[in-house]
Write a protein that holds these residues in place. Structure first.
Motif: not given
Ligand code: F3S
Length: 411
Positions: A76-79, A118-120, A137-141, A300-304, A360-364, A380-382, A384-386
């Motif tokens: 499962t992805n980060p929660s 984790s997203c990895t 799921m999870e676009s990067s994975a 930091m840590g996006c993806p993990h 965990d993930c900062i988005l939540f 860069a991913k973060y 773009i979406i932040l």
């Molecule tokens: Fe992972 Fe959350 Fe970034 S799931 S890829 S840390 S947006």
């Protein structure tokens, strides 16, 4: 759709209501996409992760309450993790968020998830082999699984991911089919990326210029590591929805460009040279909506991150102290944190006043309620979406060293 006898049995409810519901969702999805049959899948990666979306919480609980069980190895992805709550002393948690996060965690664990958070997942033991059908799921994975591992997955959405993991099937369409994995854009890399920042920039360019396509990348450097490919794919997926690319001589379906194009011709070609990269760096720089020392947080840590990336963060933070009015957060999987702790990196990071948020993930996180407005990140991913929903934060994108420089003072 043509179903096997076993699939008909699942759909008839012979294995319980959760499996029946899962198969009903999948057959309807298959019909919508014109799939003629189901594919058996070997692994799933699900996203029981949105505590701020009640429908998501209720769906996971519904499957669990119906007695559902994942039929295949499922990560499962980060929660948002209940065990992180009491680490945020200065930032009170929203009670509803805590409750929903706890409900999600309980429900997905009742379904039998491997609690990687984790997203990895490919670094946490969910490592499909070349040619296997999977449902992630999870676009990067997804980009990593299709491109680097050569496994086959569509960009699975919330709900379908749970159904697939319970039924052990997905409708066979999209990237599960040979004919949809053929490269259609040629990318000539004249620029040779070296740093993670460089690979993020090249991923941004490929995402921007090849959106919705399958790029075939010629001349990706031989020194390219899995970590580089993780960063490259995460940014390409975020910027341009890239779910599959082929790097000639590096990724499994592209031993040669001819193989990646299956003998066909590209629809168009692009070049990534010094000039393109210089312009992209400028564009990425413009992602930053502010640039001064008045930051509320560093993320930091996006993806993990891997241990190597945690080591780099520790090296930058050594002998420094995070300024009192700044939160410095590193999101990471528990496994990487444990190994990094044994290697001394976690002590250095925490001694500098940074927090490591496991699983965990900062988005939540309720950053708005915490009063965050201006955040610096090395992702860069973060970046773009932040500045969009759900955070609406101002962002400053920079490399790890610069983030640390701005957030700290020398001891
Ligand atoms: Fe992972 Fe959350 Fe970034 S799931 S890829 S840390 S947006």
């Amino acid at each position: 759709m043509k179903l096997t006898k076993e699939e008909e049995k699942i759909l008839s409810g012979a294995y319980g209501e959760a499996a029946r519901l899962a198969m009903e969702i999948l057959t309807r999805l298959g019909a919508a996409y014109g799939a003629s049959e189901m594919a058996t899948i070997q692994s799933a990666h699900v996203g029981a992760v949105y505590p701020h979306l009640l429908a998501s919480v209720e769906l996971v609980e519904r499957f669990a309450n119906l007695g559902g069980k994942f039929a295949i190895p499922t990560t499962t992805n980060p929660s948002h993790q209940p065990y992180n709550f009491n680490r945020w002393k200065e930032f009170p948690e929203l009670i509803s968020l805590q409750e929903n996060a706890t409900r999600l965690k309980n429900a997905v664990e009742r379904l039998g998830v491997i609690p990687t958070y984790s997203c990895t997942p490919y670094f946490q033991g969910n490592l499909p082999r070349f040619g296997e059908n999977i449902s992630w799921m999870e676009s990067s994975a997804i980009c990593f699984a299709n491109s680097v591992l050569g496994a086959r997955t569509n960009r699975t959405t919330m709900g379908v991911d749970l159904a697939a993991a319970i039924a052990g099937r997905v409708p066979k369409f999209g990237l599960l089919l040979d004919e949809n994995r053929i490269g259609n854009v040629l990318v000539r890399m004249e620029f040779q990326p070296k740093t993670m920042f460089d690979y993020g920039t090249c991923g941004y360019l490929v995402g921007k210029l090849c959106s919705g396509k399958i790029p075939v990348i010629e001349n990706m450097p031989r020194h390219t590591t899995l970590n580089h490919l993780k960063r490259f794919g995460a940014t390409a997926a975020c910027e341009g929805g890239i779910a599959l690319y082929h790097a000639v001589g590096i990724t499994p379906e592209a031993r040669t460009a001819r193989e990646a194009f299956r003998g066909g011709k590209p629809e168009f070609e692009i070049k990534i040279g010094e000039e393109e990269v210089r312009k992209a760096v400028k564009e990425i720089d413009e992602l930053s909506t502010f640039k001064d020392k008045q930051i509320d947080a560093v993320v930091m840590g996006c993806p993990h991150p891997t241990v190597e990336e945690l080591k780099e963060i520790a090296q930058c933070l050594q002998g420094r102290k995070v300024r009192g009015n700044v939160k410095f957060c590193v999101f990471a999987s528990s496994e990487m944190v444990n190994w990094s702790r044994q290697m001394g990196y976690v002590d250095i990071i925490e001694a500098a006043g940074a927090d490591i948020l496991e699983g965990d993930c900062i988005l939540f996180c309720p950053t708005k309620e915490w009063g965050w407005k201006r955040v610096m990140t090395n992702s860069a991913k973060y970046a773009i979406i932040l500045p969009s929903d759900p955070t609406w934060l101002d962002v400053w994108y920079a490399d790890t060293k610069e983030c640390v420089e701005v957030a700290t003072t020398l001891e």
